[in-house]
Design a protein around this motif. Structure first.
Motif, short mmCIF file in Angstrom:
data_model
loop_
_atom_site.label_atom_id
_atom_site.label_comp_id
_atom_site.label_asym_id
_atom_site.label_seq_id
_atom_site.Cartn_x
_atom_site.Cartn_y
_atom_site.Cartn_z
N LEU A 35 3.90 -24.48 70.05
CA LEU A 35 2.99 -25.34 70.46
C LEU A 35 2.26 -24.72 71.80
O LEU A 35 1.25 -25.76 72.20
N ASN A 36 2.29 -23.79 72.18
CA ASN A 36 1.68 -23.20 73.35
C ASN A 36 1.14 -21.80 72.81
O ASN A 36 1.93 -20.69 72.61
N ALA A 37 -0.18 -21.68 72.94
CA ALA A 37 -0.95 -20.44 72.89
C ALA A 37 -0.59 -19.43 73.75
O ALA A 37 -0.69 -18.21 73.12
N THR A 38 -0.51 -19.64 74.88
CA THR A 38 -0.37 -18.63 75.75
C THR A 38 0.97 -17.83 75.50
O THR A 38 1.09 -16.69 75.35
N THR A 39 2.04 -18.55 75.26
CA THR A 39 3.49 -17.77 75.00
C THR A 39 3.48 -17.06 73.62
O THR A 39 3.89 -16.08 73.27
N ASN A 40 2.84 -17.79 72.60
CA ASN A 40 2.70 -17.24 71.38
C ASN A 40 1.81 -15.81 71.44
O ASN A 40 2.34 -14.88 70.68
N TYR A 41 0.95 -16.00 72.06
CA TYR A 41 -0.06 -14.57 72.24
C TYR A 41 0.71 -13.71 73.02
O TYR A 41 0.83 -12.33 72.56
N VAL A 42 1.69 -13.69 73.97
CA VAL A 42 2.26 -12.89 74.77
C VAL A 42 3.32 -12.24 73.87
O VAL A 42 3.46 -11.09 74.01
N LEU A 43 4.10 -13.01 73.26
CA LEU A 43 5.13 -12.41 72.33
C LEU A 43 4.65 -11.88 71.27
O LEU A 43 5.25 -10.97 70.82
N THR A 44 3.54 -12.29 70.58
CA THR A 44 2.93 -11.60 69.60
C THR A 44 2.46 -10.05 69.89
O THR A 44 2.73 -8.89 69.42
N LEU A 45 1.80 -9.87 71.16
CA LEU A 45 1.48 -8.64 71.57
C LEU A 45 2.79 -7.68 71.73
O LEU A 45 2.84 -6.62 71.54
N MET A 46 3.92 -8.44 72.49
CA MET A 46 5.12 -7.41 72.80
C MET A 46 5.61 -6.97 71.43
O MET A 46 6.12 -5.93 71.18
N SER A 47 5.50 -8.29 70.42
CA SER A 47 6.21 -7.51 69.08
C SER A 47 5.45 -6.39 68.30
O SER A 47 5.75 -5.47 67.75
N GLU A 48 4.00 -6.55 68.26
CA GLU A 48 3.05 -5.75 67.64
C GLU A 48 2.84 -4.54 68.50
O GLU A 48 2.73 -3.33 67.71
N ASP A 49 2.68 -4.52 69.69
CA ASP A 49 2.40 -3.27 70.37
C ASP A 49 3.58 -2.68 71.18
O ASP A 49 3.30 -1.59 72.05
N GLY A 50 4.67 -3.23 71.24
CA GLY A 50 5.82 -2.86 71.84
C GLY A 50 5.78 -2.85 73.52
O GLY A 50 6.23 -2.01 74.20
N ILE A 51 4.95 -3.66 74.07
CA ILE A 51 4.71 -3.56 75.47
C ILE A 51 5.46 -4.57 76.29
O ILE A 51 6.19 -5.33 75.69
N SER A 52 5.30 -4.50 77.46
CA SER A 52 6.37 -5.34 78.32
C SER A 52 5.66 -6.72 78.46
O SER A 52 4.56 -6.98 78.32
N TYR A 53 6.54 -7.49 79.14
CA TYR A 53 6.10 -8.89 79.29
C TYR A 53 4.65 -8.93 80.09
O TYR A 53 3.84 -9.60 79.88
N GLU A 54 5.14 -8.40 81.21
CA GLU A 54 3.80 -8.15 82.27
C GLU A 54 2.73 -7.56 81.79
O GLU A 54 1.55 -8.07 81.97
N GLU A 55 2.72 -6.46 80.80
CA GLU A 55 1.43 -5.98 80.38
C GLU A 55 0.74 -7.03 79.32
O GLU A 55 -0.33 -7.29 79.31
N ALA A 56 1.51 -7.76 78.56
CA ALA A 56 1.13 -8.69 77.60
C ALA A 56 0.37 -9.92 78.49
O ALA A 56 -0.54 -10.18 77.91
N LEU A 57 0.95 -10.62 79.48
CA LEU A 57 0.49 -11.39 80.25
C LEU A 57 -0.90 -10.74 80.72
O LEU A 57 -1.61 -11.90 80.73
N SER A 58 -0.88 -9.87 81.19
CA SER A 58 -2.00 -9.21 81.81
C SER A 58 -3.04 -9.16 80.68
O SER A 58 -4.31 -9.53 80.86
#
Length: 353
Positions: A186-209
């Motif tokens: 239900l939240n676009a921000t968290t889904n976007y962040v977790l998608t980046l972490m899963s697909e690109d293997g980056i950290s939470y901080e990098e994905a949030l940025s």
């Protein structure tokens, strides 16, 4: 029939709503017989109002240029006249429908100032189409009872995941069934962040940025990443669909700030991906509600909802499982949900739904 709108908020969502009404003005007249008029538009500093209807072309032009409402030639600052009379003017004619469209931000803990305005609107015979969730989370029971007492509609599709149809499905499409459980991304921000972490293997901080850089995260994303936004949404959906009267304090909430690339990689080995999910389920004679990141199997439909996408799953006694997903989000989708609620309020009074 004339339909008078009092628009509360002229920010991103409010301006999109004005542009949408202007663009669809002829369509809704042809399709539904609705003649929309803006009786007032208000912001945190003041309002513009005309009981006969404001010039929609002027409002739409300001919305397109992203102007502040104070730049309107008829702008009235609060204090010059009674605030509520300005926001909720007495409109001309009895054969009309009045709708307060709430698109202004409110205090998370008190629901103000929108909550007081909504109460005043209901007591004056205005229906409510809310895209703002805070007043509903704070005073759902009170607002629902007031709407019943004064014979007006209270709708809030835009407050529960913007363009994702949740409340309408629960109340209309699943009518007669018992909802046993609900799950939602239900939240676009968290889904976007977790998608980046899963697909690109980056950290939470990098994905949030990266989410901030692409407009999917607020400058202060605390409510999103800590799970509070998801909790508010699943709470409202559960109260509407499962007949419970839960409070935010009843929701167990876990955010995503602790998730590491190692966590994501370990779940990937097991063919699972992490998603921030709000859940509500029946347990004995109670309803439990929880928000947390969950490892979803790749074969599950939720695993395919990536980026800013959202989804909801209803589990019912009559229809089994129903899953709905949507990719469009942001102000356009939120405004569209408010627009839909306005039309359905009109249709309700016409006996069409």
């Amino acid at each position: 029939m004339k339909l008078y709108i009092s628009l509360l908020g002229f920010g991103k969502v409010g301006r999109q709503f004005v542009k949408l009404v202007r663009a669809k003005e002829q369509d809704i007249l042809n399709w539904h017989g609705i003649e929309p008029k803006f009786a007032s538009v208000s912001s945190s500093r003041g309002y513009v109002a005309n009981p006969d209807g404001l010039d929609i072309d002027v409002l739409a032009g300001m919305a397109i240029r992203e102007q502040n409402l104070a730049e309107h030639p008829d702008f009235v600052p609060y204090g010059a006249k009674d605030k509520m009379d300005g926001i909720l003017p007495e409109v001309a004619g009895k054969d009309c429908i009045k709708v307060l469209v709430a698109a202004a931000s409110s205090d998370f803990e008190t629901g103000e100032p929108t909550l007081s305005i909504m109460k005043s609107a209901i007591s004056r015979g205005w229906n409510i189409a809310s895209m703002e969730k805070s007043p509903l989370v704070v005073a759902f029971d009170e607002l629902t009872e007031m709407a019943r007492k004064f014979g007006v509609e209270l709708r809030y599709s835009g407050a529960t995941a913007a363009g994702l149809p949740t409340i309408d499905i629960a109340k209309i499409s699943l009518a007669g069934s018992k909802v046993m459980a609900i799950e939602g991304i239900l939240n676009a921000t968290t889904n976007y962040v977790l998608t980046l972490m899963s697909e690109d293997g980056i950290s939470y901080e990098e994905a949030l940025s990266m989410a901030r850089a692409h407009g999917y995260a607020e400058p202060d994303p605390t409510r999103d990443v800590m799970g509070i936004d998801t909790a508010c949404k699943i709470l409202l959906i559960a109260n509407a669909a499962m007949g419970c009267r839960k409070k935010l304090s009843d929701v167990k909430i876990t955010g995503i700030t602790h998730i590491t690339p190692r966590d994501v990689a370990s779940w990937a080995i097991e063919q699972r991906t992490l998603k921030m999910i709000g859940r509500a389920w029946r347990e004995d004679d109670d309803v439990k509600i929880e928000v947390s990141p969950m490892a979803v199997p790749y074969y599950d439909m939720f695993a395919k909802v990536n980026g800013s996408g959202k989804a909801v799953r209803f589990v019912t006694d009559l229809f089994g499982e129903l899953v709905v997903t949507v990719q469009e989000g942001g102000p356009v989708a939120a405004a569209g949900s408010g627009f839909k609620d306005v039309i359905n309020i009109f249709r309700s009074f016409q006996g069409r739904i």
